[in-house]
Design a protein around this motif. Structure first.
Motif, PDB file in Angstrom:
ATOM      1  N   LEU A  77     -10.001   5.367   2.991  1.00 46.85           N
ATOM      2  CA  LEU A  77     -10.473   6.552   2.276  1.00 46.85           C
ATOM      3  C   LEU A  77      -9.395   7.629   2.258  1.00 46.85           C
ATOM      4  CD1 LEU A  77     -12.859   7.820   0.798  1.00 46.85           C
ATOM      5  CD2 LEU A  77     -13.659   8.716   3.002  1.00 46.85           C
ATOM      6  N   TRP A  78      -8.745   7.851   3.397  1.00 51.40           N
ATOM      7  CA  TRP A  78      -7.656   8.816   3.469  1.00 51.40           C
ATOM      8  C   TRP A  78      -6.494   8.367   2.585  1.00 51.40           C
ATOM      9  CZ3 TRP A  78      -7.572  13.590   5.376  1.00 51.40           C
ATOM     10  CH2 TRP A  78      -8.573  13.964   6.268  1.00 51.40           C
ATOM     11  N   HIS A  79      -6.222   7.080   2.600  1.00 48.64           N
ATOM     12  CA  HIS A  79      -5.130   6.536   1.793  1.00 48.64           C
ATOM     13  C   HIS A  79      -5.400   6.756   0.310  1.00 48.64           C
ATOM     14  CE1 HIS A  79      -2.672   3.487  -0.238  1.00 48.64           C
ATOM     15  NE2 HIS A  79      -1.911   3.459   0.837  1.00 48.64           N
ATOM     16  N   ILE A 134      -3.887  -2.743  -5.728  1.00 48.91           N
ATOM     17  CA  ILE A 134      -3.781  -4.054  -5.075  1.00 48.91           C
ATOM     18  C   ILE A 134      -4.061  -3.927  -3.581  1.00 48.91           C
ATOM     19  CG2 ILE A 134      -2.169  -5.902  -4.460  1.00 48.91           C
ATOM     20  CD1 ILE A 134      -0.799  -5.402  -7.177  1.00 48.91           C
ATOM     21  N   PHE A 135      -3.492  -2.898  -2.950  1.00 47.56           N
ATOM     22  CA  PHE A 135      -3.702  -2.672  -1.521  1.00 47.56           C
ATOM     23  C   PHE A 135      -5.176  -2.423  -1.204  1.00 47.56           C
ATOM     24  CE2 PHE A 135      -4.419   0.800   1.525  1.00 47.56           C
ATOM     25  CZ  PHE A 135      -4.039   0.175   2.714  1.00 47.56           C
ATOM     26  N   LEU A 136      -5.807  -1.540  -1.957  1.00 45.18           N
ATOM     27  CA  LEU A 136      -7.192  -1.187  -1.672  1.00 45.18           C
ATOM     28  C   LEU A 136      -8.135  -2.368  -1.876  1.00 45.18           C
ATOM     29  CD1 LEU A 136      -7.339   2.368  -3.300  1.00 45.18           C
ATOM     30  CD2 LEU A 136      -7.228   1.815  -0.864  1.00 45.18           C
ATOM     31  N   ILE A 137      -7.831  -3.219  -2.842  1.00 44.66           N
ATOM     32  CA  ILE A 137      -8.671  -4.388  -3.090  1.00 44.66           C
ATOM     33  C   ILE A 137      -8.418  -5.480  -2.050  1.00 44.66           C
ATOM     34  CG2 ILE A 137      -9.130  -6.279  -4.714  1.00 44.66           C
ATOM     35  CD1 ILE A 137      -8.495  -4.280  -6.978  1.00 44.66           C
ATOM     36  N   GLY A 195       0.772  -1.236   0.000  1.00 40.26           N
ATOM     37  CA  GLY A 195       0.000   0.000   0.000  1.00 40.26           C
ATOM     38  C   GLY A 195       0.799   1.279   0.000  1.00 40.26           C
ATOM     39  N   HIS A 196       2.104   1.197   0.299  1.00 43.03           N
ATOM     40  CA  HIS A 196       2.911   2.419   0.373  1.00 43.03           C
ATOM     41  C   HIS A 196       3.831   2.558  -0.833  1.00 43.03           C
ATOM     42  CE1 HIS A 196       5.125   5.568   2.814  1.00 43.03           C
ATOM     43  NE2 HIS A 196       3.879   5.772   3.166  1.00 43.03           N
ATOM     44  N   MET A 197       3.633   1.721  -1.846  1.00 43.57           N
ATOM     45  CA  MET A 197       4.540   1.720  -3.004  1.00 43.57           C
ATOM     46  C   MET A 197       4.552   3.051  -3.747  1.00 43.57           C
ATOM     47  SD  MET A 197       6.500  -0.884  -4.054  1.00 43.57           S
ATOM     48  CE  MET A 197       6.425  -0.951  -5.836  1.00 43.57           C
ATOM     49  N   GLN A 248       0.706   8.417   3.976  1.00 42.75           N
ATOM     50  CA  GLN A 248       1.650   7.852   4.934  1.00 42.75           C
ATOM     51  C   GLN A 248       1.015   7.630   6.302  1.00 42.75           C
ATOM     52  OE1 GLN A 248       4.423  10.383   6.809  1.00 42.75           O
ATOM     53  NE2 GLN A 248       6.064   8.887   6.892  1.00 42.75           N
ATOM     54  N   VAL A 249       0.365   8.655   6.833  1.00 47.26           N
ATOM     55  CA  VAL A 249      -0.191   8.552   8.184  1.00 47.26           C
ATOM     56  C   VAL A 249      -1.278   7.490   8.243  1.00 47.26           C
ATOM     57  CG1 VAL A 249      -1.446   9.787   9.996  1.00 47.26           C
ATOM     58  CG2 VAL A 249       0.402  10.930   8.766  1.00 47.26           C
TER      59      VAL A 249
END
Length: 472
Positions: free
Chosen positions: A89-91, A217-220, A30-32, A142-143
């Motif tokens: 949602l923030w991400h 990929i992270f969100l799914i 998720g941070h890629m 990030q947060v």
């Protein structure tokens, strides 16, 4: 009564249950987008801006504006996440902002194009605006991503595994960036500022494309964490800022995390200048040397996921990383240009040190938060505030001193190749800002962080091994 106790024990067992392989991998991806754009930001922004004609001080102002925007955005984002939740949602919102704005950071000065004026002052303002927008989105991503760790699981081993997997994906992001940068710098030769902009524009576009794929990929694959909701139903009162400010461990972790980020970010920002200007290496080295560093960091990050962590082990591994950085810093300070190939050996120790310090430093934040989930986003936001502000200020000071020395060196001899050899030969008697900034500053920060780590009293929580170790 017995059924109620059984249900409580069952719920407690569930929240301490170790995570599986897929859940860990989905989170780590998720941070890629943040990681690959951050690698480009710290490695190439100052180099890009000075190569297209901005002075080192103006280039540092652009970076400082982004870091300050990032610092304040982390505080506000952390507070809002603690109040309203909705990590994903923030991400997603932060990722969209990063993707839209990052290409403009390396894509040219938009106000200059609109006004038809290309003064250095207007260029500085134009690049600073998009740098600030980019970093606001970066902070939101990030947060939200970092504070999710504590709300996904209460298992200490799994929390370190999540941090380690996140760091491993950071290494993948950096290696991807440097592979593309190496190809671009090798295939497309730059003969002027227009060519330089095209080079970095392609690198920026690739970074956004790859990062957005992994964000999807992270969100799914990652579910919205439920632990925060459970704790909010049990503990209605939200944890105030004063609760953290009364904890000695908060200040210790804050100092250690800030110094760790200074080590990694300052060294990353000055590395390209050092290998080109001080060691006289080829331009491909500004991609190859960082690649060596991140290959080693990637391997170590993966290995760290297999361990069962205690407070003592966190402190020991962090201290080992700090000691390695001190030796690396000493090597950077004394390395002559005619032995520049030894930089590849130093890159191995730097990579190992970065991984040890980063993984354990982030894991200390999870130990600090513990089960106090209603205020976890503030912890990550406030610590990131210190990180961003200190890094921006440190780089601004170093680049301000760099301005006069780089100008003098550029006119010291007639040919650029001779100039780099000249600077490398005299660097041991009169160390450049690059050499001091890359060797002394991270080493000093590593020493201070190791001293603070020694004074910590990290509680040992119950730890269970991973269900599916990632290397099996």
């Amino acid at each position: 009564m017995v059924n109620g106790m059984d249900d409580q024990l069952s719920a407690e067992t569930e929240i301490f249950q170790p995570l599986g392989r897929l859940a860990t991998l989905f989170y780590g991806s998720g941070h890629m987008l943040n990681d690959i754009t951050s690698a480009c930001w710290f490695t190439y922004l100052l180099l890009f801006l000075t190569e297209i004609g901005l002075s080192p001080r103006d280039a540092a102002i652009v970076m400082l504006s982004g870091q300050i925007a990032d610092a304040f955005a982390t505080i506000f984002t952390g507070e809002l996440i603690d109040r309203f939740g909705h990590f994903k949602l923030w991400h997603a919102g932060g990722s969209v902002l990063v993707a839209i704005s990052f290409s403009s950071v390396f894509g040219g000065c938009l106000p200059c194009k609109l006004s038809g004026i290309s003064s250095s002052a207007l260029q500085t303002i134009g690049y600073s605006i998009f740098a600030a927008i980019f970093n606001v989105g970066w902070a939101a991503t990030q947060v939200s991503h970092m504070s999710m760790v504590n709300c996904i699981t209460l298992n200490p081993t799994s929390r370190v595994s999540l941090a380690s997997c996140r760091n491993a994906f950071t290494m993948v992001a950096n290696l991807s960036l440097y592979a593309v940068a190496l190809a671009v710098f090798t295939i497309y030769s730059a003969k002027g500022s227009v060519d330089i902009k095209i080079q970095y524009r392609w690198i920026a576009y690739f970074s956004i494309l790859v990062g957005c794929c992994f964000v999807g990929i992270f969100l799914i694959g990652t579910k919205e964490p439920e632990l925060k909701k459970q704790f909010q139903s049990d503990k209605i009162c939200r944890i105030s800022w004063g609760y953290w400010f009364r904890k000695v461990l908060y200040y210790q972790v804050a100092v250690v995390y800030m110094l760790t980020r200074l080590v990694t970010n300052v060294s990353q920002a000055l590395l390209a200048f050092y290998v080109i200007d001080d060691l006289g290496m080829s331009h491909s080295s500004k991609a190859l040397v960082p690649a060596f560093i991140y290959i080693c960091s990637f391997i170590v990050s993966i290995l760290l996921q297999e361990m069962r962590w205690t407070g003592w082990r966190l402190k020991s591994f962090f201290t080992a990383g700090a000691i390695l950085w001190m030796f690396s810093g000493a090597g950077i300070l004394i390395l002559p240009s005619n032995m520049h190939n030894f930089m590849y050996i130093l890159s191995v120790t730097i990579g190992v040190a970065n991984a040890l310090m980063t993984v354990t430093g982030i894991s200390m934040q999870s130990v600090l938060v513990g089960q106090d989930l209603n205020g976890c986003a503030f912890v990550y936001g406030s610590l990131s505030f210190l990180d961003k502000f200190s890094c921006g200020l440190a780089l601004y000071v170093l680049e301000s001193y760099q301005g006069s020395t780089r100008t003098m060196d550029s006119h010291s001899v007639n040919h650029p190749a001779d100039s780099t050899r000249f600077m490398g030969s005299r660097s041991l008697t009169h160390p450049s800002v690059n050499r001091v900034g890359l060797g002394l500053v991270p080493a000093a920060c590593a020493l201070l962080s190791a001293i603070v780590t020694y004074t910590m009293d990290l509680p040992d929580a119950r730890s269970r091994p991973l269900i599916e170790p990632l290397l099996v």
